[in-house]
Design an enzyme around this catalytic site. Structure first.
Site, PDB file in Angstrom:
ATOM      1  N   ASP A 203       0.958  -1.367  -0.157  1.00 29.57           N
ATOM      2  CA  ASP A 203       0.382   0.102  -0.452  1.00 29.57           C
ATOM      3  C   ASP A 203       1.219   1.309   0.189  1.00 29.57           C
ATOM      4  O   ASP A 203       1.539   1.018  -0.311  1.00 29.57           O
ATOM      5  CB  ASP A 203      -1.012  -0.453   0.752  1.00 29.57           C
ATOM      6  CG  ASP A 203      -1.760   1.555   1.347  1.00 29.57           C
ATOM      7  OD1 ASP A 203      -2.254   1.931   0.387  1.00 29.57           O
ATOM      8  OD2 ASP A 203      -2.040   1.683   1.671  1.00 29.57           O
ATOM      9  N   SER A 204       0.489   2.219  -0.096  1.00 30.89           N
ATOM     10  CA  SER A 204       0.891   3.836  -0.349  1.00 30.89           C
ATOM     11  C   SER A 204       1.265   4.081   1.229  1.00 30.89           C
ATOM     12  O   SER A 204       1.996   4.892   1.459  1.00 30.89           O
ATOM     13  CB  SER A 204       0.248   4.866  -0.835  1.00 30.89           C
ATOM     14  OG  SER A 204      -0.842   5.324  -0.297  1.00 30.89           O
TER      15      SER A 204
ATOM     16  N   GLU B 253      -1.561   8.851   8.117  1.00 29.26           N
ATOM     17  CA  GLU B 253       0.115   8.718   7.951  1.00 29.26           C
ATOM     18  C   GLU B 253       0.680   9.541   9.035  1.00 29.26           C
ATOM     19  O   GLU B 253       1.700   8.695   9.181  1.00 29.26           O
ATOM     20  CB  GLU B 253       0.550   9.182   6.521  1.00 29.26           C
ATOM     21  CG  GLU B 253      -0.287   8.492   5.522  1.00 29.26           C
ATOM     22  CD  GLU B 253       0.947   6.840   5.162  1.00 29.26           C
ATOM     23  OE1 GLU B 253       1.895   6.472   5.838  1.00 29.26           O
ATOM     24  OE2 GLU B 253      -0.170   5.528   5.120  1.00 29.26           O
TER      25      GLU B 253
ATOM     26  N   HIS C 177      -6.581   3.128   3.919  1.00 30.05           N
ATOM     27  CA  HIS C 177      -6.730   4.067   5.257  1.00 30.05           C
ATOM     28  C   HIS C 177      -8.211   4.612   5.859  1.00 30.05           C
ATOM     29  O   HIS C 177      -8.219   4.966   6.885  1.00 30.05           O
ATOM     30  CB  HIS C 177      -6.173   5.655   4.694  1.00 30.05           C
ATOM     31  CG  HIS C 177      -4.651   5.700   4.488  1.00 30.05           C
ATOM     32  ND1 HIS C 177      -3.803   4.840   3.259  1.00 30.05           N
ATOM     33  CD2 HIS C 177      -3.924   5.731   5.013  1.00 30.05           C
ATOM     34  CE1 HIS C 177      -3.225   4.853   3.130  1.00 30.05           C
ATOM     35  NE2 HIS C 177      -2.530   5.298   3.957  1.00 30.05           N
TER      36      HIS C 177
ATOM     37  N   CYS D  80     -11.199   3.677   0.173  1.00 35.24           N
ATOM     38  CA  CYS D  80      -9.700   3.631   0.446  1.00 35.24           C
ATOM     39  C   CYS D  80      -9.619   2.967   1.553  1.00 35.24           C
ATOM     40  O   CYS D  80     -10.241   3.298   3.074  1.00 35.24           O
ATOM     41  CB  CYS D  80      -9.393   5.103   1.026  1.00 35.24           C
ATOM     42  SG  CYS D  80      -7.418   5.382   1.423  1.00 35.24           S
TER      43      CYS D  80
ATOM     44  N   CYS E  69      -4.810  -1.113  -1.971  1.00 31.39           N
ATOM     45  CA  CYS E  69      -4.650   0.288  -1.687  1.00 31.39           C
ATOM     46  C   CYS E  69      -5.695   0.163  -3.113  1.00 31.39           C
ATOM     47  O   CYS E  69      -5.500  -0.083  -4.262  1.00 31.39           O
ATOM     48  CB  CYS E  69      -2.530   0.665  -2.790  1.00 31.39           C
ATOM     49  SG  CYS E  69      -3.310   2.772  -2.358  1.00 31.39           S
TER      50      CYS E  69
END
Length: 260
Positions: free
Chosen positions: A9-10, A150, A184, A182, A72
């Site tokens: 994932d990012s 993040e 996240h 997403c 992601c």
């Protein structure tokens, strides 16, 4: 087969998918790449996203991963077709759960909170057309949310206020389902439950992705031994360990820095 499941994932968002996979398949080794240095993917153009996905895939294959989960939404919607054509390993992608939302909505209005990269992709738009006929899909870019998560500010007042500014207009329009587009965003559930009226159903893809991962492993005869002792979960990040540690607190994992 004792090779690990690869996940990338990012950043930390894909840990929400990792947790579902480990819960469903506790005997599987995993290897997770958190490409924090290049987050968020949602603000990049397609070519840049594809290049990051190639880089992550090559690294996971060097570590003998038997299957790769693209954890992601933006990476999936922009790069999954290219990856499947270019590599023999099976890939599991993530895309917004439009279909279950369309099946469950009573108001015929569904909200989707996602990144710019996901909402602009042809895969997302094709999925919406296929599964949401007769349904009004209200799209909203969650600009800035990934960066706050993040930065370890998931439960901050700043994050809650920004989130409210995105979802409240959709509530006013009459949605009764909110799709989290997403990986996240499941970490925003505590704030979402404070903001949203109780009748609105929040839908994400995590459990379905874990089930699909297991199905593909079974189909390919790639599952680990039933009594696999000494299961290893390795995490690599290319930027700062502290935030990733926070999201994995209480899990038996090893976390290390790696330039990639």
């Amino acid at each position: 087969m004792d090779s690990p499941i690869g996940i990338f994932d990012s950043g930390v968002g894909g840990t929400s998918i990792w947790k579902e996979i480990v819960q469903l398949m506790p005997n599987e080794h995993t290897l997770y790449l958190a490409d924090n240095k290049h987050a968020p993917y949602g603000e990049k153009d397609k070519d840049a996203i594809v290049q990051r996905c190639i880089n992550n895939t090559e690294l996971l294959l060097e570590n003998r991963c038997k299957l790769i989960v693209v954890a992601c939404n933006t990476a999936t919607t922009n790069a999954i077709d290219y990856l499947r054509k270019s590599y023999k390993v099976p890939f599991i992608g993530i895309e917004p759960a439009i279909k279950p939302a369309a099946l469950q909505t009573k108001t015929k209005k569904v909200g989707v909170l996602a990144t710019k990269g996901t909402l602009a992709s042809s895969l997302f738009n094709n999925t919406a057309k296929l599964h949401a006929s007769g349904i009004e899909v209200l799209e909203k870019e969650g600009t800035g949310l990934v960066e706050l998560i993040e930065a370890g500010k998931t439960l901050s007042k700043e994050t809650e206020q920004l989130l409210a500014s995105y979802v409240n207009p959709m509530v006013d329009e009459g949605i009764d389902c909110l799709v989290l587009g997403c990986t996240h965003y499941p970490y925003l559930l505590p704030s979402l439950k404070k903001i949203l009226p109780p009748h609105i159903k929040i839908i994400d893809s995590g459990e379905a992705v874990a089930r699909q991962t297991k199905a593909v492993l079974l189909q390919g005869n790639l599952m680990a031994a039933t009594q696999n002792r000494g299961v290893v979960h390795r995490f690599y990040t290319n930027k700062g360990l502290d935030v990733l540690r926070g999201f994995l607190e209480g899990s038996d994992v090893t976390i290390a820095h790696l330039d990639f």
